[in-house]
Design an enzyme around this catalytic site. Structure first.
Site, PDB file in Angstrom:
ATOM      1  N   ASP A  97       0.856  -1.189   0.000  1.00  0.00           N
ATOM      2  CA  ASP A  97       0.000   0.000   0.000  1.00  0.00           C
ATOM      3  C   ASP A  97       0.890   1.238   0.000  1.00  0.00           C
ATOM      4  O   ASP A  97       1.664   1.452   0.923  1.00  0.00           O
ATOM      5  CB  ASP A  97      -0.912  -0.008   1.232  1.00  0.00           C
ATOM      6  CG  ASP A  97      -2.144   0.864   1.051  1.00  0.00           C
ATOM      7  OD1 ASP A  97      -2.057   1.868   0.319  1.00  0.00           O
ATOM      8  OD2 ASP A  97      -3.188   0.547   1.627  1.00  0.00           O
ATOM      9  N   LYS A 135       9.289  -6.698   8.251  1.00  0.00           N
ATOM     10  CA  LYS A 135      10.169  -5.570   7.914  1.00  0.00           C
ATOM     11  C   LYS A 135      10.187  -4.557   9.049  1.00  0.00           C
ATOM     12  O   LYS A 135       9.146  -4.268   9.605  1.00  0.00           O
ATOM     13  CB  LYS A 135       9.664  -4.876   6.641  1.00  0.00           C
ATOM     14  CG  LYS A 135       9.587  -5.732   5.406  1.00  0.00           C
ATOM     15  CD  LYS A 135       8.995  -4.944   4.228  1.00  0.00           C
ATOM     16  CE  LYS A 135       7.556  -4.565   4.467  1.00  0.00           C
ATOM     17  NZ  LYS A 135       6.955  -3.812   3.340  1.00  0.00           N
ATOM     18  N   ASP A 166       7.934   2.527   0.258  1.00  0.00           N
ATOM     19  CA  ASP A 166       7.499   3.908   0.489  1.00  0.00           C
ATOM     20  C   ASP A 166       7.716   4.362   1.925  1.00  0.00           C
ATOM     21  O   ASP A 166       7.374   5.491   2.270  1.00  0.00           O
ATOM     22  CB  ASP A 166       6.011   4.047   0.146  1.00  0.00           C
ATOM     23  CG  ASP A 166       5.113   3.356   1.165  1.00  0.00           C
ATOM     24  OD1 ASP A 166       5.421   2.203   1.539  1.00  0.00           O
ATOM     25  OD2 ASP A 166       4.118   3.956   1.593  1.00  0.00           O
TER      26      ASP A 166
END
Length: 257
Positions: A2, A171, A196
């Site tokens: 996302d 992560k 991102d």
């Protein structure tokens, strides 16, 4: 994904071209997600419905990483789970039994099914010796309706109540990153992490010795970069703006391998 491949239920413009280019050039890849709610098959179906060519083998989730980690640490382990179907399915697939009592681990993912009764039970199990595992450290999750508390927020409550620190598998942990890299069958020096979020995607990539690409289509904005002691190798508007020379260098590495 996302903020990199889609936003909510909308494909980021050019994401389909980016994935098609990877396939055309023979560059192996995985879609990594710190969301443990869905199975890899569910994630692949969402991508297909958004217009991408994807199958389950293209997806690697923090739920999968967590389940594989526990199965390696303690074969036949038991776990009390705060999370949803994707996490429970990954645990079952790796031989970890979901239980309500006498658990080896308390495993926390994200979702909307958590109750305070589950938190109380988790606290008691941890006090009895169960080890606390987080699928990821993300404090919040983006939704179409706005931000909601994520796995990290739930885990913080358990840590505060028990005085125990959780081990996080997703992560930026090298545990998840290495597992995904091994699935691709490539070396760290030949791996590129595209994300991102500085605190997870880029930090994890830097720690693993990958090349890193920050896309500005999601969480991190360029004016925030001064806050971090580490930097990505590349900064682009979105995956539709990847530098040609990066494609060429990766394709050459794949060919050399």
């Amino acid at each position: 994904m996302d903020g990199v491949i889609y936003r909510g239920n909308q494909l980021i413009p050019g994401a389909d071209r980016f994935v098609a280019r990877l396939r055309h050039d023979g560059i192996p890849f995985r879609f990594l997600t710190n969301n443990s709610q869905r199975t890899r098959r569910d994630v692949a179906l969402k991508l297909c419905r958004l217009g991408l060519e994807a199958d389950a083998d293209d997806v690697f989730t923090c739920a999968m990483a967590t389940a594989r980690f526990l199965a390696h640490q303690k074969p036949g382990a038991t776990a009390f789970v705060i999370g949803e179907n994707g996490l429970a399915a990954a645990l079952h697939h790796n031989g970890v039994t979901v239980v309500d009592d006498d658990a080896d681990y308390v495993v926390v993912g994200e979702g909307r099914t958590m109750t305070f009764e589950m938190i109380e039970r988790a606290v008691r199990l941890i006090e009895k010796g169960a080890r606390l595992i987080a699928t990821n450290p993300d404090a919040t999750c983006p939704t179409d309706a706005g931000t909601r508390p994520g796995c990290g927020a739930i885990v913080a409550m358990l840590e505060k109540a028990t005085g125990r620190e959780a081990f996080s598998v997703g992560k930026p942990s090298g545990v998840m990153m290495r597992m995904a890299q091994n699935e691709l069958g490539v070396r760290a020096a030949n791996t590129v992490m595209v994300g991102d979020t500085m605190e997870t995607d880029i930090l994890g990539g830097v720690g693993m010795g990958y090349q890193t690409v920050l896309v500005l289509s999601g969480h991190t904005k360029v004016e925030q970069l001064h806050r971090y002691a580490y930097r990505p190798d590349w900064i682009v508007e979105s995956v539709d703006h990847m530098p040609e020379r990066l494609f060429h260098s990766v394709a050459e590495l794949v060919g050399a391998a």
